[in-house]
Structures are given as structure tokens and as C-alpha cells.
Design a protein around this motif. Sequence first.
Motif, PDB file in Angstrom:
ATOM      1  N   SER A   1       0.822  -1.206   0.000  1.00  0.00           N
ATOM      2  CA  SER A   1       0.000   0.000   0.000  1.00  0.00           C
ATOM      3  C   SER A   1       0.859   1.259   0.000  1.00  0.00           C
ATOM      4  CB  SER A   1      -0.945   0.015   1.198  1.00  0.00           C
ATOM      5  OG  SER A   1      -0.207   0.104   2.388  1.00  0.00           O
ATOM      6  N   SER A   2       2.036   1.199   0.608  1.00  0.00           N
ATOM      7  CA  SER A   2       2.898   2.386   0.609  1.00  0.00           C
ATOM      8  C   SER A   2       3.626   2.545  -0.716  1.00  0.00           C
ATOM      9  CB  SER A   2       3.913   2.301   1.748  1.00  0.00           C
ATOM     10  OG  SER A   2       4.835   1.264   1.501  1.00  0.00           O
ATOM     11  N   ALA A   3       3.777   1.463  -1.487  1.00  0.00           N
ATOM     12  CA  ALA A   3       4.495   1.542  -2.758  1.00  0.00           C
ATOM     13  C   ALA A   3       3.583   1.885  -3.926  1.00  0.00           C
ATOM     14  CB  ALA A   3       5.186   0.207  -3.032  1.00  0.00           C
ATOM     15  N   ARG A   4       2.259   1.832  -3.719  1.00  0.00           N
ATOM     16  CA  ARG A   4       1.326   2.161  -4.798  1.00  0.00           C
ATOM     17  C   ARG A   4       1.436   3.634  -5.173  1.00  0.00           C
ATOM     18  NH1 ARG A   4      -3.325  -0.111  -1.906  1.00  0.00           N
ATOM     19  NH2 ARG A   4      -3.098  -2.331  -2.152  1.00  0.00           N
TER      20      ARG A   4
ATOM     21  N   ARG B   1      -6.230   9.993  -6.200  1.00  0.00           N
ATOM     22  CA  ARG B   1      -6.858  11.208  -5.679  1.00  0.00           C
ATOM     23  C   ARG B   1      -7.244  11.024  -4.208  1.00  0.00           C
ATOM     24  NH1 ARG B   1     -11.690  13.810  -9.002  1.00  0.00           N
ATOM     25  NH2 ARG B   1     -10.091  13.554 -10.566  1.00  0.00           N
ATOM     26  N   ALA B   2      -7.682   9.815  -3.836  1.00  0.00           N
ATOM     27  CA  ALA B   2      -8.104   9.573  -2.457  1.00  0.00           C
ATOM     28  C   ALA B   2      -6.905   9.501  -1.506  1.00  0.00           C
ATOM     29  CB  ALA B   2      -8.892   8.276  -2.373  1.00  0.00           C
ATOM     30  N   THR B   3      -5.757   9.012  -1.991  1.00  0.00           N
ATOM     31  CA  THR B   3      -4.597   8.829  -1.109  1.00  0.00           C
ATOM     32  C   THR B   3      -3.493   9.834  -1.388  1.00  0.00           C
ATOM     33  OG1 THR B   3      -3.597   7.254  -2.637  1.00  0.00           O
ATOM     34  CG2 THR B   3      -5.032   6.367  -0.912  1.00  0.00           C
ATOM     35  N   SER B   4      -3.782  10.902  -2.129  1.00  0.00           N
ATOM     36  CA  SER B   4      -2.723  11.833  -2.518  1.00  0.00           C
ATOM     37  C   SER B   4      -2.137  12.580  -1.327  1.00  0.00           C
ATOM     38  CB  SER B   4      -3.251  12.829  -3.555  1.00  0.00           C
ATOM     39  OG  SER B   4      -4.299  13.577  -2.980  1.00  0.00           O
ATOM     40  N   THR B   5      -2.914  12.733  -0.255  1.00  0.00           N
ATOM     41  CA  THR B   5      -2.411  13.503   0.880  1.00  0.00           C
ATOM     42  C   THR B   5      -1.671  12.642   1.895  1.00  0.00           C
ATOM     43  OG1 THR B   5      -4.493  13.200   2.034  1.00  0.00           O
ATOM     44  CG2 THR B   5      -4.241  15.198   0.694  1.00  0.00           C
TER      45      THR B   5
ATOM     46  N   VAL C   1       3.173   9.725   2.442  1.00  0.00           N
ATOM     47  CA  VAL C   1       4.243   9.740   3.445  1.00  0.00           C
ATOM     48  C   VAL C   1       3.780   9.045   4.719  1.00  0.00           C
ATOM     49  CG1 VAL C   1       5.735  11.225   4.822  1.00  0.00           C
ATOM     50  CG2 VAL C   1       5.211  11.844   2.474  1.00  0.00           C
ATOM     51  N   ALA C   2       2.515   9.220   5.068  1.00  0.00           N
ATOM     52  CA  ALA C   2       1.983   8.561   6.256  1.00  0.00           C
ATOM     53  C   ALA C   2       1.963   7.051   6.068  1.00  0.00           C
ATOM     54  CB  ALA C   2       0.586   9.082   6.560  1.00  0.00           C
ATOM     55  N   LEU C   3       1.594   6.583   4.876  1.00  0.00           N
ATOM     56  CA  LEU C   3       1.607   5.149   4.607  1.00  0.00           C
ATOM     57  C   LEU C   3       3.018   4.595   4.674  1.00  0.00           C
ATOM     58  CD1 LEU C   3      -0.945   4.939   1.665  1.00  0.00           C
ATOM     59  CD2 LEU C   3      -1.260   4.126   3.995  1.00  0.00           C
ATOM     60  N   GLN C   4       3.970   5.362   4.160  1.00  0.00           N
ATOM     61  CA  GLN C   4       5.376   4.936   4.222  1.00  0.00           C
ATOM     62  C   GLN C   4       5.845   4.853   5.669  1.00  0.00           C
ATOM     63  OE1 GLN C   4       7.438   3.894   1.959  1.00  0.00           O
ATOM     64  NE2 GLN C   4       9.104   3.701   3.407  1.00  0.00           N
ATOM     65  N   ARG C   5       5.444   5.813   6.484  1.00  0.00           N
ATOM     66  CA  ARG C   5       5.838   5.827   7.890  1.00  0.00           C
ATOM     67  C   ARG C   5       5.248   4.634   8.641  1.00  0.00           C
ATOM     68  NH1 ARG C   5       4.024  10.925   9.642  1.00  0.00           N
ATOM     69  NH2 ARG C   5       5.678  11.788   8.359  1.00  0.00           N
TER      70      ARG C   5
ATOM     71  N   ALA D   1      11.941   6.967  -0.008  1.00  0.00           N
ATOM     72  CA  ALA D   1      12.872   6.717   1.092  1.00  0.00           C
ATOM     73  C   ALA D   1      13.657   7.984   1.395  1.00  0.00           C
ATOM     74  CB  ALA D   1      13.832   5.595   0.736  1.00  0.00           C
ATOM     75  N   PRO D   2      13.942   8.235   2.657  1.00  0.00           N
ATOM     76  CA  PRO D   2      14.758   9.403   2.979  1.00  0.00           C
ATOM     77  C   PRO D   2      16.177   9.228   2.428  1.00  0.00           C
ATOM     78  CG  PRO D   2      14.408   8.056   4.915  1.00  0.00           C
ATOM     79  CD  PRO D   2      13.557   7.490   3.823  1.00  0.00           C
TER      80      PRO D   2
END
Length: 121
Positions: free
Chosen positions: A68-71, A75-79, A82-86, A116-117
Motif C-alpha cells: 500500500s505504501s508503494a502504490r 486522488r483519495a490517497t494523494s495527501t 508519506v503517512a503510509l510509508q511511515r 525513502a529518505p
Amino acid sequence: MTSIIGNLFNCVCAPSHRARAHPYPISDLHRGFLRGETQVPDQAQKQNEKARLRNKAVKSSLKTAIRSSARPPTRATSTRPVALQRVAARQLDKAASKGVIHKNQAANPKSRSPRAPPRGR
């Protein structure tokens, strides 16, 4: 010559060298008498099975979080990419600290992530 080879063969394959039967019949009734510890392996087997199922669930949720973080963001997840990655990184670190996966196996998806940072100082 054949008598020497025949004698050597008979010596190696003599019936006295075969394994003898155990003096006690090994069954479930006598197992405790012979070993003295029937409950310990059974308990360990139960614990291993519980841990295996728990680890399986953790690994499954890790894969879902990483996917889910790599997708690409929609429009629904555009904001919240970074939160999904965290969240995925936090789950990976927790699984590594619990011993479900190795710490290097947790670091690989984090460094492969497109968001990735930067490495280094």
C-alpha cells in the motif's frame, strides 16, 4: 584368492553385527518410562505452532503495508503517501525487534521505497 574375499565378505556381513532389537517395546505407554520427558516436546511443539501462526499474520500485514505504501498515489490517497510509508516502516521495525524477520530484511524494503529518505549525513 576367492576364499580370502569370501572370508572377508562373511566377516563384514555376519549376523552378529546387525542391530539388536530394543529390550523394551517403544510405545506411547513406555515412552515416559524410557525418556522421562514426554510433556516437554509436546509443549514446545504447541508453542512453536502458536508462534508460527502469529509470525505468519505479522508477515502478511507487513506485505500489505509495503504494497500500500508503494502504490502510486491516487486522488483519495494523494495527501497520505508519506503517512503510509511511515506506517510501513514502523511495522517493519517492530517485526524486526520482535524477531519475526531479520533487521536487514526490514531495512531492504525501506531503502527500496521510492519515497525513502536520503542516505548519508
